[in-house]
Design a protein around this motif. Structure first.
Motif, PDB file in Angstrom:
ATOM      1  N   ALA A  82      -2.390  -4.833  14.347  1.00  0.00           N
ATOM      2  CA  ALA A  82      -2.509  -3.897  13.224  1.00  0.00           C
ATOM      3  C   ALA A  82      -3.541  -2.823  13.512  1.00  0.00           C
ATOM      4  O   ALA A  82      -3.351  -1.645  13.167  1.00  0.00           O
ATOM      5  N   ARG A 137     -11.066  -8.392   2.033  1.00  0.00           N
ATOM      6  CA  ARG A 137     -11.553  -8.888   3.320  1.00  0.00           C
ATOM      7  C   ARG A 137     -12.957  -8.355   3.564  1.00  0.00           C
ATOM      8  O   ARG A 137     -13.215  -7.149   3.436  1.00  0.00           O
ATOM      9  N   ALA A 153      -8.036  -6.308  10.320  1.00  0.00           N
ATOM     10  CA  ALA A 153      -6.848  -7.146  10.543  1.00  0.00           C
ATOM     11  C   ALA A 153      -6.822  -7.539  12.013  1.00  0.00           C
ATOM     12  O   ALA A 153      -7.767  -7.253  12.771  1.00  0.00           O
ATOM     13  N   SER A 197      -5.874  -4.326   1.472  1.00  0.00           N
ATOM     14  CA  SER A 197      -4.661  -3.792   2.088  1.00  0.00           C
ATOM     15  C   SER A 197      -3.774  -3.089   1.068  1.00  0.00           C
ATOM     16  O   SER A 197      -2.800  -2.452   1.429  1.00  0.00           O
TER      17      SER A 197
END
Length: 704
Positions: free
Chosen positions: A107, A11, A103, A26
């Motif tokens: 989160a 990301r 996120a 992640s």
């Protein structure tokens, strides 16, 4: 592209102008990314020209992991922190912990709670937490031993001290007349500043300053009903009143003439064209009151500047500045950078959004012969009550950073705009109201000035380039007080010679190149004392002159032995001229001028060289590099401007180049006629280290 990274399970968190990307995974496996790396490292597939995934991987220069030191904020760096070990075990620190937008909000909230629990278990305290659509901030007080491990948490973007609250403005804004310090009377020969705005009311602090109020619509009174002109006039007279009141003495530096050109509901007159109105106002005030400084803190927000072209309003101001030899100060314009669902980007994307196309300057601020002014923050804008509140975020950390609302250039034909920047306030992000706030809602976010409704309240707080503009005009008035016969060109050149980029500005804009920086802040912030006076170790020469088209002038610059040795020395050249203009021409300026600083070359050789190039080139010819001083900004960057400045700094001895340098100033023709003589002013500053007596050495050589 962002989709490419998402395709390998990463990301995109951050991207800088130097193509540095911060990516988040992640998982620790990075399975898809590693698969592509392995395929790239293996043999070429049969029949393929390139390795597998070469188009993706060849564009990656290097890959590294964020280290704890990469998460240190600017205030910690300024205090000398270089890594996690600088946090002492039992010393208590008040910090903001900012998380990446890795996120969704749930989160990020869970991660913030985890960090909070970790800190509290180690004798820390979480004062406040804000989780928004993209921004997550924690305000934490904790010992160093609790903060060191947090610097290694992948989801943490930054740890830094909170911004310092500004000097509180509210008590000043609410002061009564009897509580004010004594006010010095204005000098009877103080320069007159004409403020073209919504009028200026007869405020008690202006009774010996406001010498005339005129309106240019017979159906209106001269009173300031809209409320803008009195703020601008107050800033021209006092600067920031917070500073003046804190000093214990109110000092009035200029006299005022008010020209009301805005109706009581803040609109231009329906029955007058702006070019005609400008000519009527400028000529009238110049003839009746001798006004040489005009402030226009206004803009046409429906007509933003098209690159390379200006409108009739700007061209008229350029013509009047040249015809009347007057100084015209125009605000760059304001823009609220973000709103709606992306309002947090006002914090997270600062200062990159200052370069957006939507942030271009308004008409008439692209004009070439006027002085366009951008805005700088005077501080963080935070009040004392915001100290422990993570729901209110400062955009600027302190003074001299570009205001979040200031607009950027370039101007006509690509010239540098704004010309300068001055203090005009800042903005805050309020998570409670989901908005960006400025003065007067938050008085600390603005400059304290006069309130038009003075019966109810003497002072108010205001933000905007419209406030920065009279602050710079006030500095120009100090120059005219010292040199009453100076031309507008000379004042502009002296201002340019005294402008610089403060450290805070340089740090904040470090990701921008020189042209981008100039388009936001121009030549920087002017030090009025440097503009007006030489010093023992700093000498200013200046000249006013005229040149025919395709002619040049050579000026001798004495370089004493003291300036040829002894550490850091700087020569700075500033040039200002006022060419004829025509907006129907592809080339807006009728003439162009430039300069070169030559060393180690006989003057006859210089003269013969430039004479041999007469009529052959539309650009300034260059001598061999061994003679030509490499001034910064470069000749390309400054060459098209009507206000130019360039400097060179020496650290090594320059004894081989002798005790004279030569400055060549050239006028190059455009569409202007051969009969034209172009006026200009040139300023040369020689600055050595403090303690070197340059002034006493050079003063006797002035006449030669």
């Amino acid at each position: 592209m962002e989709d490419d990274w998402e395709g390998v399970g990463l990301r995109l968190l951050s991207s800088d102008d130097d193509n540095t990307l911060v990516l988040f995974s992640s998982t620790e496996e990075l399975t898809e990314f590693r698969r592509k790396l392995a395929a790239y490292a293996g043999p070429k597939p049969a029949g393929q020209k390139d390795r597998s995934f070469a188009g993706f991987i060849d564009r990656i220069e290097s890959v590294s992991t964020l280290e704890p030191r990469d998460r240190l904020g600017i205030r910690l760096l300024e205090r000398g922190f270089t890594g996690a070990t600088d946090f002492q075990d039992n010393e208590i620190y008040l910090v903001d912990i900012e998380l990446w937008d890795f996120a969704g909000a749930p989160a990020r909230r869970r991660k913030a709670e985890e960090i909070g629990a970790f800190v509290e278990a180690r004798n820390g305290e979480v004062f406040d937490t804000y989780v928004g659509p993209s921004l997550t901030i924690m305000r934490v007080q904790a010992p160093g031993q609790a903060l060191r491990p947090v610097l290694s948490v992948p989801e943490v973007a930054l740890i830094d001290h909170p911004p310092e609250p500004d000097l509180e403005a509210q008590p000043v804004v609410e002061m009564a007349l009897e509580d004010l310090p004594a006010a010095e009377p204005v000098s009877p020969d103080a320069p007159i500043v004409a403020v073209l705005d919504s009028g200026i009311n007869a405020h008690p602090l202006l009774e010996d300053v406001l010498i005339a109020s005129e309106t240019f619509d017979t159906g209106l009174s001269a009173a300031d009903i809209w409320g803008h002109g009195t703020k601008v006039g107050g800033a021209a007279v006092f600067g920031d009143l917070r500073d003046q009141i804190a000093s214990g003495q109110l000092r009035k530096s200029v006299r005022l003439v008010s020209a009301k050109i805005i109706t009581d509901d803040g609109q231009f007159y329906d029955r007058r064209t702006l070019p005609n109105l400008m000519r009527t106002v400028f000529r009238g005030l110049n003839e009746r009151y001798g006004c040489r400084i005009f402030v226009l803190s206004l803009g046409d927000k429906k007509s933003w500047f098209e690159r390379g072209r200006v409108g009739p309003w700007a061209m008229t101001l350029d013509e009047l500045a040249r015809e009347l030899d007057v100084l015209v100060f125009v605000s760059a314009g304001n823009r609220s950078p973000r709103g709606g669902n992306v309002v947090e980007q006002g914090v997270t994307q600062y200062p990159q959004y200052l370069l957006e196309e939507a942030n271009r300057i308004f008409e008439p601020s692209g004009a070439a012969n006027v002085v366009t002014v951008g805005s700088l923050s005077h501080g963080s804008g935070l009040a004392a009550q915001h100290r422990d509140d993570a729901h209110v975020r400062a955009i600027t950390a302190g003074p001299n950073e570009p205001s979040p609302f200031t607009r950027a250039g370039p101007g006509a034909g690509g010239i540098t705009k704004p010309d300068f920047s001055d203090l005009g306030g800042t903005m805050l992000f309020s998570a409670v109201t989901r908005s960006l706030q400025s003065a007067p809602i938050v008085p600390e976010a603005g400059i304290t000035t006069l309130n038009h409704d003075f019966v109810r309240q003497l002072f108010t707080s205001a933000s905007g380039t419209s406030i920065a503009t009279p602050l710079l005009a006030r500095k120009a008035a100090l120059l005219l007080q010292r040199f009453p016969e100076a031309s507008a060109n000379l004042v502009r050149a002296l201002l340019a010679g005294a402008a610089s980029f403060p450290d805070e500005m340089t740090t904040r804009l470090q990701a921008m190149d020189a042209l981008e920086t100039a388009s936001v802040v121009g030549n920087g912030l002017v030090d009025p004392v440097k503009a007006v006076y030489s010093d023992d170790h700093r000498v200013i020469y200046f000249a006013e002159d005229q040149l025919d088209i395709d002619k040049f002038a050579i000026y001798r610059i004495p370089i004493p032995v003291e300036f040829q040795t002894g550490g850091k020395r700087t020569i700075r050249i500033s040039l200002a001229y006022d060419p004829p203009v025509r907006r129907t021409r592809a080339d807006y300026l009728g003439t162009k001028m430039d300069f070169r600083l030559i060393r180690g070359c006989p003057v006859d050789h210089i003269s013969n060289f430039f004479r041999s190039h007469a009529g052959q080139e539309s650009t300034h010819p260059d001598m061999p590099p061994r003679y030509d001083c490499d001034l910064k900004p470069s000749k390309t960057q400054r060459g098209g401007n009507t206000l130019q400045t360039g400097s060179i700094t020496f650290t090594k001895d320059t004894l081989d180049y002798g005790n004279e340098y030569h400055l060549v100033v050239r006028c190059m023709g455009g569409w202007a006629t051969d009969e034209l003589r172009q006026r200009f002013a040139i300023v040369v500053e020689l600055e050595h280290q403090i303690g070197v007596q340059l002034y006493a050495r050079l003063r006797p050589r002035l006449r030669t």
